[in-house]
Structure formats: C-alpha cells, structure tokens
Design a protein around this motif. Structure first.
Motif, mmCIF file in Angstrom:
data_model
loop_
_atom_site.group_PDB
_atom_site.id
_atom_site.type_symbol
_atom_site.label_atom_id
_atom_site.label_comp_id
_atom_site.label_asym_id
_atom_site.label_seq_id
_atom_site.Cartn_x
_atom_site.Cartn_y
_atom_site.Cartn_z
ATOM 1 N N PRO A 27 0.763 -1.269 0.039
ATOM 2 C CA PRO A 27 0.145 0.102 -0.107
ATOM 3 C C PRO A 27 0.948 1.180 -0.114
ATOM 4 O O PRO A 27 1.817 1.272 0.815
ATOM 5 C CB PRO A 27 -0.754 -0.154 1.196
ATOM 6 N N ALA A 28 0.654 2.337 -0.796
ATOM 7 C CA ALA A 28 1.428 3.277 -1.034
ATOM 8 C C ALA A 28 0.524 4.691 -1.612
ATOM 9 O O ALA A 28 -0.347 4.541 -2.217
ATOM 10 C CB ALA A 28 2.629 3.046 -1.806
ATOM 11 N N TYR A 29 1.067 5.677 -1.494
ATOM 12 C CA TYR A 29 0.782 6.964 -2.045
ATOM 13 C C TYR A 29 1.894 7.684 -2.613
ATOM 14 O O TYR A 29 3.094 7.715 -2.111
ATOM 15 C CB TYR A 29 0.058 7.911 -1.165
ATOM 16 N N VAL A 30 1.650 8.271 -3.840
ATOM 17 C CA VAL A 30 2.921 9.136 -4.311
ATOM 18 C C VAL A 30 2.788 10.447 -3.688
ATOM 19 O O VAL A 30 1.714 11.289 -3.696
ATOM 20 C CB VAL A 30 2.645 9.422 -6.033
ATOM 21 N N LEU A 31 4.128 10.659 -3.142
ATOM 22 C CA LEU A 31 4.118 12.080 -2.574
ATOM 23 C C LEU A 31 4.511 13.197 -3.600
ATOM 24 O O LEU A 31 4.152 14.364 -3.492
ATOM 25 C CB LEU A 31 5.085 12.049 -1.257
ATOM 26 N N HIS A 32 5.660 12.783 -4.393
ATOM 27 C CA HIS A 32 6.046 13.893 -5.242
ATOM 28 C C HIS A 32 6.836 13.104 -6.498
ATOM 29 O O HIS A 32 6.933 11.848 -6.364
ATOM 30 C CB HIS A 32 7.128 14.575 -4.751
ATOM 31 N N ARG A 33 6.845 13.539 -7.771
ATOM 32 C CA ARG A 33 7.425 13.007 -9.021
ATOM 33 C C ARG A 33 8.152 14.068 -9.641
ATOM 34 O O ARG A 33 7.677 14.993 -9.878
ATOM 35 C CB ARG A 33 6.305 12.328 -9.897
ATOM 36 N N TYR A 34 9.342 13.488 -10.264
ATOM 37 C CA TYR A 34 9.899 14.585 -11.166
ATOM 38 C C TYR A 34 10.583 13.601 -12.216
ATOM 39 O O TYR A 34 10.894 12.564 -12.079
ATOM 40 C CB TYR A 34 11.015 15.358 -10.396
ATOM 41 N N ASP A 35 11.185 14.404 -13.305
ATOM 42 C CA ASP A 35 11.525 13.899 -14.457
ATOM 43 C C ASP A 35 13.170 13.057 -14.104
ATOM 44 O O ASP A 35 13.790 13.995 -13.444
ATOM 45 C CB ASP A 35 11.672 14.952 -15.578
ATOM 46 N N TRP A 36 13.197 11.822 -14.504
ATOM 47 C CA TRP A 36 14.671 11.431 -14.667
ATOM 48 C C TRP A 36 15.158 11.322 -15.914
ATOM 49 O O TRP A 36 16.496 11.505 -16.337
ATOM 50 C CB TRP A 36 14.245 9.996 -13.949
ATOM 51 N N SER A 37 14.491 11.175 -16.970
ATOM 52 C CA SER A 37 14.937 11.181 -17.981
ATOM 53 C C SER A 37 13.875 11.602 -19.237
ATOM 54 O O SER A 37 12.815 11.770 -18.722
ATOM 55 C CB SER A 37 15.299 9.720 -18.702
ATOM 56 N N GLU A 38 13.976 11.479 -20.384
ATOM 57 C CA GLU A 38 13.120 11.797 -21.328
ATOM 58 C C GLU A 38 11.766 10.984 -21.230
ATOM 59 O O GLU A 38 10.634 11.313 -21.530
ATOM 60 C CB GLU A 38 13.475 11.803 -22.966
ATOM 61 N N PRO B 281 -0.675 11.662 -7.423
ATOM 62 C CA PRO B 281 -0.742 11.988 -6.168
ATOM 63 C C PRO B 281 -2.027 11.836 -5.468
ATOM 64 O O PRO B 281 -3.090 11.866 -6.138
ATOM 65 C CB PRO B 281 -0.175 13.260 -5.870
ATOM 66 N N LEU B 282 -2.324 11.561 -4.160
ATOM 67 C CA LEU B 282 -3.408 11.580 -3.456
ATOM 68 C C LEU B 282 -4.432 10.229 -3.638
ATOM 69 O O LEU B 282 -5.744 10.639 -3.610
ATOM 70 C CB LEU B 282 -4.194 12.870 -3.607
ATOM 71 N N GLN B 283 -3.795 9.476 -4.358
ATOM 72 C CA GLN B 283 -4.533 8.037 -4.732
ATOM 73 C C GLN B 283 -4.038 6.847 -3.937
ATOM 74 O O GLN B 283 -2.738 6.642 -4.254
ATOM 75 C CB GLN B 283 -4.518 7.942 -6.157
ATOM 76 N N PRO B 284 -5.017 5.918 -3.476
ATOM 77 C CA PRO B 284 -4.381 4.888 -2.990
ATOM 78 C C PRO B 284 -3.818 3.830 -3.986
ATOM 79 O O PRO B 284 -4.584 3.405 -5.138
ATOM 80 C CB PRO B 284 -5.719 4.332 -2.321
ATOM 81 N N LEU B 285 -2.782 3.353 -3.774
ATOM 82 C CA LEU B 285 -1.896 2.443 -4.778
ATOM 83 C C LEU B 285 -1.721 1.167 -4.159
ATOM 84 O O LEU B 285 -1.445 1.423 -2.897
ATOM 85 C CB LEU B 285 -0.816 3.114 -5.591
ATOM 86 N N GLN B 286 -1.412 0.324 -4.980
ATOM 87 C CA GLN B 286 -0.533 -0.971 -4.371
ATOM 88 C C GLN B 286 0.716 -1.028 -5.540
ATOM 89 O O GLN B 286 0.504 -1.068 -6.546
ATOM 90 C CB GLN B 286 -1.209 -2.257 -4.569
ATOM 91 N N LEU B 287 1.802 -1.237 -5.009
ATOM 92 C CA LEU B 287 2.814 -0.935 -5.619
ATOM 93 C C LEU B 287 3.869 -2.285 -5.494
ATOM 94 O O LEU B 287 3.890 -2.706 -4.251
ATOM 95 C CB LEU B 287 4.015 0.265 -5.324
ATOM 96 N N SER B 288 4.367 -2.790 -6.641
ATOM 97 C CA SER B 288 5.425 -3.709 -6.447
ATOM 98 C C SER B 288 6.758 -3.136 -6.981
ATOM 99 O O SER B 288 6.923 -2.502 -8.052
ATOM 100 C CB SER B 288 5.022 -4.986 -7.264
ATOM 101 N N TYR B 289 7.899 -3.623 -6.159
ATOM 102 C CA TYR B 289 9.356 -2.981 -6.597
ATOM 103 C C TYR B 289 10.359 -3.788 -6.137
ATOM 104 O O TYR B 289 10.018 -4.826 -5.361
ATOM 105 C CB TYR B 289 9.304 -1.316 -5.996
ATOM 106 N N GLY B 290 11.527 -3.394 -6.617
ATOM 107 C CA GLY B 290 12.683 -4.535 -6.332
ATOM 108 C C GLY B 290 14.018 -3.622 -6.461
ATOM 109 O O GLY B 290 14.068 -2.569 -7.009
ATOM 110 N N GLY B 291 14.913 -4.216 -5.518
ATOM 111 C CA GLY B 291 16.233 -3.514 -5.808
ATOM 112 C C GLY B 291 16.923 -3.272 -4.365
ATOM 113 O O GLY B 291 15.904 -3.018 -3.350
ATOM 114 N N ASP B 292 17.943 -3.111 -4.026
ATOM 115 C CA ASP B 292 18.662 -2.745 -2.786
ATOM 116 C C ASP B 292 19.042 -1.372 -2.659
ATOM 117 O O ASP B 292 19.704 -0.863 -1.627
ATOM 118 C CB ASP B 292 19.560 -3.824 -2.338
ATOM 119 N N ALA B 293 19.154 -0.690 -3.713
ATOM 120 C CA ALA B 293 19.890 0.719 -3.826
ATOM 121 C C ALA B 293 18.864 1.546 -3.208
ATOM 122 O O ALA B 293 17.799 1.336 -2.758
ATOM 123 C CB ALA B 293 20.195 1.089 -5.481
ATOM 124 N N GLU B 294 19.495 2.905 -3.158
ATOM 125 C CA GLU B 294 18.482 3.990 -2.548
ATOM 126 C C GLU B 294 17.369 4.549 -3.293
ATOM 127 O O GLU B 294 16.211 4.544 -2.768
ATOM 128 C CB GLU B 294 19.365 5.224 -2.455
#
Length: 256
Positions: free
Chosen positions: A10-21, A56-69
């Motif tokens: 369970p998660a919410y997006v707080l902020h998003r910004y461009d990483w690449s095109e 933002p402000l929408q209830p989500l379910q996220l799946s993600y992987g990795g050990d980096a920051e």
C-alpha cells in the motif's frame, strides 16, 4: 544473488519528477516501509501502464525491487475508493505531502501515520466540499498532531514540558518550539489545560486519527484557530522555513 522484491505494498505518491525523457523518479509513502524513492522506467511514454496510475493522493498498491537507495518500480495498481481532491482540498493534500517529504526520514516505517494519511485524504476527497470545509480543516489539524508525535517533535500535552507539572484546567498554555508547553502570555496563541489534555488523550487512542479529528471538530472557531497557529509555527520551525511552499501558494491564490 536474488534481488530483494516487495509486492502489493500500500502506498501513495508524494512527489514525482523527471529522470529522463521517458522515466520518472517517485517519492512514495508506503505503509510498511515508510518513505522510499522509486524509478518508474518508461512511465512518461503514452503507452505506459504507469502513466494514468502514478498520481498523488490516490491509494495504490506497488511492487518494486532492488537494494539501492532508489528502487525500481515493477507494477502499480490503483486501489480506487475516491476521486482526486480538487480546489483548496487538492492544495491541502499537497501541503500534507510537503510535510511528509520534509519531516520523514527514508526507510522508516510509520504504519499508524500511513493510516492517518489515508484517512485525511479520504476527507479531502469527500463530496460537498463547501459543507465539509470545517471537517477538512479539523482533519489537517489532527494529522499535523499525529505527524509531530510520530517523529518525536510533539511533547506530552498533559504537563508543562520543563517542570512536568500537571496542566491546570483553566490556565492557558502555549506550545512553543524548543520549550514545549508552557504558561502563555496574555496575547499569545494558547489553549486551556483541559483542552490540551483532551487532545493528548485522543493521541493515545487505538485509532488516533478519527479520535483526534472528532476532538478538533468539537473546538470552537477561536480555539481551532489558536491550535492551527501554534502547530503551524512548530511545523515551520522543524521544517526550517518561514512558510511552507504549499501554504504560500494557497495565500497567493486566495489573494488573486
């Protein structure tokens, strides 16, 4: 070596910004892992399944992987339940997100705070916004109190902070950065001891957000305004700013 993976979080997006095109970096608030950063590869492409979901402000379910920051987002699903807040309620939601970004450390779980955030977002997204203005304001105050308590910035509200003397019912006390609760000067924003004790009691409830929301909603306009001003001063102090960006934006829009 197996890559660590988290599924259906369970998660919410707080902020998003461009990483690449084509990709985005997301700051998200998760229930079991706190605030984390994710890269959503290809999320800006018109064909991406992420594109209509990562709002933002929408209830989500996220799946993600990795050990980096910054982990890699694998899947995102909208959980439904309410529409996006609009108008001042939307700005209030962005205000909550700014507080979380400034005050929460990464990878530090706050499950009760996550539940409170979900509760206040539901209030902000409710119908009849005009009729709910007072309820929305009370929800913001309740969340501010819980956030400050969760991150260790709110002292006990049933005793003077420096002396530990119990609060007296009819004596006015001010909540002050660094000094905590102390007896208030004549013209200082303050609450009576009985009011502070009632707030403290709600924060210890099993479901603190609805309890605090009910308590703040019962306050008269003057008391509510006084609580708002004290919490705002405390939050600005610990965020290291004179005014939060979202608060300034709200003022600018109201001036127009």
């Amino acid at each position: 070596m197996a890559v660590k993976r988290t599924s259906h979080e369970p998660a919410y997006v707080l902020h998003r910004y461009d990483w690449s095109e084509s990709s985005l970096i997301l700051e998200v608030f998760t229930r079991h892992h706190g605030r984390i950063a994710l890269v959503a590869k290809g999320a800006k492409r018109p064909s991406s399944n992420f594109r209509p979901v990562l709002l933002p402000l929408q209830p989500l379910q996220l799946s993600y992987g990795g050990d980096a920051e910054i982990r890699s987002l694998k899947a995102a699903e909208w959980m439904g339940g309410h529409v996006m807040p609009t108008g001042e309620a939307l700005l209030s939601g962005y205000y909550l997100n700014e507080l979380l970004l400034r005050l929460l450390a990464r990878d530090d779980a706050h499950e009760a705070l996550f539940d409170a955030y979900a509760g206040v977002v539901q209030v902000l997204a409710g119908d009849h916004a005009g009729a709910q203005a007072a309820t929305q304001a009370a929800a913001l105050r309740a969340f501010e109190l819980l956030l400050l308590r969760e991150v260790g910035l709110l002292p006990a509200l049933d005793a003077e902070t420096l002396t530990l003397a119990p609060l007296e019912d009819d004596v006015r006390y001010a909540l002050v950065p660094e000094a905590g609760l102390r007896q208030a000067a004549q013209d200082e924003a303050a609450l009576e001891g009985s009011e502070w004790r009632a707030v403290e009691h709600t924060l210890g409830e099993r479901a603190p957000f609805p309890a605090a929301l009910r308590q703040v909603a019962l306050m008269n306009a003057g008391t509510n305004s006084s609580l708002r001003n004290q919490l705002r001063t405390l939050l600005n102090y610990h965020c290291g700013v004179a005014t939060l960006r979202t608060r300034q934006m709200m003022r600018d829009l109201q001036a127009l």
